[in-house]
Structures are given as C-alpha cells and as structure tokens.
Scaffold this active site. Sequence first.
Site, PDB file in Angstrom:
ATOM      1  N   HIS A 139      32.750  36.927  16.001  1.00 46.77           N
ATOM      2  CA  HIS A 139      32.857  36.879  17.460  1.00 46.77           C
ATOM      3  C   HIS A 139      32.536  38.275  17.999  1.00 46.77           C
ATOM      4  O   HIS A 139      32.773  39.271  17.314  1.00 46.77           O
ATOM      5  CB  HIS A 139      34.298  36.488  17.802  1.00 46.77           C
ATOM      6  CG  HIS A 139      34.584  36.257  19.250  1.00 46.77           C
ATOM      7  ND1 HIS A 139      34.814  37.279  20.136  1.00 46.77           N
ATOM      8  CD2 HIS A 139      34.702  35.106  19.958  1.00 46.77           C
ATOM      9  CE1 HIS A 139      35.060  36.761  21.335  1.00 46.77           C
ATOM     10  NE2 HIS A 139      35.003  35.449  21.256  1.00 46.77           N
ATOM     11  N   ASP A 216      40.149  39.138  11.633  1.00 43.91           N
ATOM     12  CA  ASP A 216      40.228  38.525  12.956  1.00 43.91           C
ATOM     13  C   ASP A 216      40.854  37.142  12.763  1.00 43.91           C
ATOM     14  O   ASP A 216      40.207  36.224  12.259  1.00 43.91           O
ATOM     15  CB  ASP A 216      38.805  38.430  13.534  1.00 43.91           C
ATOM     16  CG  ASP A 216      38.742  37.637  14.833  1.00 43.91           C
ATOM     17  OD1 ASP A 216      39.734  36.972  15.179  1.00 43.91           O
ATOM     18  OD2 ASP A 216      37.680  37.685  15.485  1.00 43.91           O
ATOM     19  N   GLN A 219      41.235  32.417  15.279  1.00 42.86           N
ATOM     20  CA  GLN A 219      41.053  30.966  15.090  1.00 42.86           C
ATOM     21  C   GLN A 219      41.835  30.429  13.897  1.00 42.86           C
ATOM     22  O   GLN A 219      41.600  29.293  13.476  1.00 42.86           O
ATOM     23  CB  GLN A 219      39.564  30.638  14.904  1.00 42.86           C
ATOM     24  CG  GLN A 219      38.697  30.951  16.099  1.00 42.86           C
ATOM     25  CD  GLN A 219      39.013  30.086  17.329  1.00 42.86           C
ATOM     26  OE1 GLN A 219      39.654  29.041  17.229  1.00 42.86           O
ATOM     27  NE2 GLN A 219      38.569  30.537  18.487  1.00 42.86           N
ATOM     28  N   LYS A 242      45.757  31.273  21.764  1.00 52.16           N
ATOM     29  CA  LYS A 242      45.043  30.334  20.882  1.00 52.16           C
ATOM     30  C   LYS A 242      46.015  29.611  19.963  1.00 52.16           C
ATOM     31  O   LYS A 242      45.607  28.821  19.113  1.00 52.16           O
ATOM     32  CB  LYS A 242      43.998  31.080  20.061  1.00 52.16           C
ATOM     33  CG  LYS A 242      42.888  31.644  20.938  1.00 52.16           C
ATOM     34  CD  LYS A 242      41.631  31.875  20.171  1.00 52.16           C
ATOM     35  CE  LYS A 242      40.682  32.776  20.902  1.00 52.16           C
ATOM     36  NZ  LYS A 242      39.826  32.039  21.843  1.00 52.16           N
ATOM     37  N   CYS A 380      30.423  33.499  22.554  1.00 51.51           N
ATOM     38  CA  CYS A 380      30.635  34.927  22.235  1.00 51.51           C
ATOM     39  C   CYS A 380      30.337  35.202  20.764  1.00 51.51           C
ATOM     40  O   CYS A 380      31.020  36.005  20.109  1.00 51.51           O
ATOM     41  CB  CYS A 380      32.050  35.391  22.580  1.00 51.51           C
ATOM     42  SG  CYS A 380      32.396  35.296  24.323  1.00 51.51           S
TER      43      CYS A 380
HETATM   44  N1  7TS Z   1      37.785  36.267  17.548  1.00 45.45           N
HETATM   45  C1  7TS Z   1      37.497  34.960  17.490  1.00 45.45           C
HETATM   46  C2  7TS Z   1      37.091  34.353  16.183  1.00 45.45           C
HETATM   47  C3  7TS Z   1      37.592  34.196  18.653  1.00 45.45           C
HETATM   48  O1  7TS Z   1      37.322  32.884  18.599  1.00 45.45           O
HETATM   49  C4  7TS Z   1      37.974  34.793  19.874  1.00 45.45           C
HETATM   50  C5  7TS Z   1      37.996  34.042  21.176  1.00 45.45           C
HETATM   51  C6  7TS Z   1      38.295  36.157  19.856  1.00 45.45           C
HETATM   52  C7  7TS Z   1      38.177  36.856  18.678  1.00 45.45           C
HETATM   53  C8  7TS Z   1      38.779  36.865  21.071  1.00 45.45           C
HETATM   54  O2  7TS Z   1      40.076  36.463  21.372  1.00 45.45           O
HETATM   55  P1  7TS Z   1      40.783  36.991  22.699  1.00 45.45           P
HETATM   56  O3  7TS Z   1      42.027  36.187  22.772  1.00 45.45           O
HETATM   57  O4  7TS Z   1      41.034  38.440  22.507  1.00 45.45           O
HETATM   58  O5  7TS Z   1      39.832  36.709  23.811  1.00 45.45           O
HETATM   59  N2  7TS Z   1      37.155  32.907  21.184  1.00 45.45           N
HETATM   60  C9  7TS Z   1      36.803  32.167  22.269  1.00 45.45           C
HETATM   61  C10 7TS Z   1      36.027  31.013  22.149  1.00 45.45           C
HETATM   62  O6  7TS Z   1      35.633  30.551  21.093  1.00 45.45           O
HETATM   63  N3  7TS Z   1      35.831  30.496  23.378  1.00 45.45           N
HETATM   64  O7  7TS Z   1      36.466  31.279  24.262  1.00 45.45           O
HETATM   65  C11 7TS Z   1      37.069  32.323  23.585  1.00 45.45           C
END
Ligand code: 7TS
Length: 422
Positions: A139, A216, A219, A242, A380
């Site tokens: 990501h 990371d 997910q 999430k 992303c």
């Molecule tokens: N890493 C992964 C694998 C992600 O899916 C996401 C967000 C992030 C990092 C960032 O997370 P945040 O909570 O700091 O924003 N993924 C997504 C998505 O798949 N659609 O919207 C956000």
Amino acid sequence: MNPAARPGSDTSIAPPRALDADRVREQFPILRRQIGDRPLVYLDSAATTQKPQSVIDAVSRYYEEINSNVHRGVHRLSEEATNAYEGARKKIRTFINAKDWQEIVWVRGTTEGINLVAQSWGRSRLGKGDEVLLTTMEHHSNIVPWQILCEQTGATLRIAPIGDDGSLLLEEFEKVLSDRTRVVAVTHASNALGTVNPIREIVALAHAVGAVAVIDGAQATAHLPVDVRDLDCDFYAFSGHKMFGPTGIGALYAKREHLEAMPPWMGGGDMISMVTFRETHYSDPPFRFEAGTPNIAGAVGMGAAVDFITGLGIDAIGAHERGLLEHGTARLGEVEGLRLIGTAPHKSAVFSFVLEGIHPHDIGTILDRRGIAIRTGHHCAQPVMQRFRVPATARASVSVYNTRRDLDDLVEGLEEVNRFFR
Ligand code: 7TS
C-alpha cells in the site's frame, strides 16, 4: 485452508467455534440501513469495517461519563480517563501478544505508525549504501514513508516482485536481500490482492542479514491471529478502523529495545520528563512517541473492538471468511468476462477483479444503485495495478458480518452490469 497451518499464525488445534453471521449482523446498526429502497450490502471492509454497538457504546460512554485529559490531572475524571486509555493499551498488548505494554505506541493508524518507524528509527540510522526492501504489493502507506526516508538519507529502495497470482516470489525476495538491507517492510495481507504473506519466514530472512522487519498489519488484525512474539517482527503497525474500532486511532508495536534507542519524532506535551529552554529530557517509551493530547475516545473504542474480536474468536472469524472466500471465488467465476486479480493460495477474503471492456467505476456505480458498496480504483496500491497492467480494479472485501447472500447479490449486480454494457 486452516490458518493454523499458515506461517506466522498460531498453532492452536481446537476447531474454531462456528459463527452465526446473522446474529453478528444484529450487532451492527448500520447494516439495517437502506440505500434508496434496497438494504445496504456492505462489501468494502478492506477500506474500513463497520462498527458494532459495543464499540459505539464504549466511545459514547467515554464522552458521557469520563471525558477528561489523560496523565495530567489529579481529579477523579482524569484518573478514570487515564485508566480507560491505559487499560485499552493493555488490551492491545494482549491481543497481539506483545511482551509488555510499553511496546504499544498509540498512533492515528497504520500510516502514522510506519512514518514513525521511518522517521524515528530510520532517519537516525540509514545512510548512503543502505537499502530498504519492499514488495510490489505494498500500500502507498508502506511505500511513500520509505521513499521520503531514502531522499533524506541517501538510502536506496529495493523491490521484491510478485508472481502472476499475486504471491510474493520468495526466491526473488531472497535475491534482492543482502547485507546492505537495513529495513524489510512488508504487508501481512495485501489490500489490493488479498495475498497473505509468510511473515515469520520473511522476518527470519530479514534478521539473517541484520535488517529490521516492519510489518504493515492493516489488513490482518481483523482476519487472522497475530502474535508478534511468534512472528518475531521488530515493528507491527495496524489501524483501529479496519478492525471494528474508530477512525483516527491505531497502534504501533515495537520491540522495547528499539523504542528505547529511538529518538522522538514529534515534540510537545506528554512526551517529556523535564523541559527548560536549554534542554529537554524525554519520557520513557511509549510516551516519548505520543506528543500532545491523544485520541483517548478512539483508544477506548479500539479496546472495545479488541473485546469484540476476542469475544467471537479470531479463528471463528477466519473460518467464516474462508467460507465466504470459497463461495465468492466460485460464484464470481460464473460471471462472463470477469478476471480475478489476486489468486494466491494464501489469501484473505478480498475479491479484486476486472470485467473485460468495462471500467471499474461504471461497475461500482451500477452496484451502488442496488445498495451494494464496493471499492473501485487503484486502492492506494498503484504498483500492483502497474504489475497487472490494469488502470484500476473493482474490489469487494468481506468481514465477519457478511454472508453468502451478500456475494450472491454482488454476482446478480455484476450480471446487470454485463447486460447494461454488452
Ligand atoms: N496498509 C494497508 C495494507 C492498507 O490496506 C491500508 C488502508 C493502509 C496501510 C493505510 O491504513 P490507514 O488506516 O493508515 O489509512 N487501505 C485502504 C483500502 O484498501 N481502501 O481504503 C483504505
């Protein structure tokens, strides 16, 4: 497949309790919503999960009954707020099996956690000749912080490729790994492909060349068991929103030896032990990394989210979602012109796909008219799109509250899309 057999999972052998998705759904008030005259079919949990009543109540109760600032006051409310906030940190510790609560840093989410590692751990250590190793499936949150770090320090970014099914090519990964590698930063599960990576193995390979492993976990934590001591990773970042918690809160796990050696990356209140205009002494970890008034209600809500997951059992959640993965993969296979992007054998219940000749945004728009929420775009993860030579995909992602009916509705919707465009 059984998650217990996966590298990086726990090894419990008791079969998971079966999960009654209809009863789980009742705990999520938003799932009673109508979109136009249709019931909401929410298939965008990889973007953010919906929130159970228990999490909503925990946040409301915090504001109704104990709202106050933490770590500062001697009054009753401040003490209660501090206890709730620190109590939630201890829940996170237990949830991921960290050795102690000082290894849990509150952050805004995965993105901030990774930036913290890059700027605090990385900036003071990396230089020209050093390498940061990522994979193609990362990501942007696990790419851009490292690019910034490389610009600042002169270090070089290296990328381990993925195969046609979206699996990491471990032999290729090993070839790119060398004694110049200082950081290996890899996602536990890919948001764009669903691929679940063999984290324990990757961490061991990183350690063998003296690199730190940054995982990371955005997910992963709502879908599979995470045991940071078993994985032996150095850092593990994840987001509350999430995993059924609020937005704007997340946690960074870091081995204590790292945190103790890391400089602060933001200055302000709550991260110091003494300030004069000549010098400042910093607090011990984790507070050294938590400048300013934190998201106290968010932390409390994330603690309640951990209770929600633990109450259902992460193995039961995983088993339910594997059932959905199997059902969805079979049903989507019936849709004319549909190609799944991401078919790795170790996969979470993410369906990224293209329909031949039809733009993903058009798919998303038609499905929305039927009350079906999916995500379309690059998610992303633009390097993934480049790897598979598609501008975008449509992505349906499931969680504990989804049922086979939801996936059947998706397939019906896609058939309408096909009728409309073909
Ligand atoms: N890493 C992964 C694998 C992600 O899916 C996401 C967000 C992030 C990092 C960032 O997370 P945040 O909570 O700091 O924003 N993924 C997504 C998505 O798949 N659609 O919207 C956000």
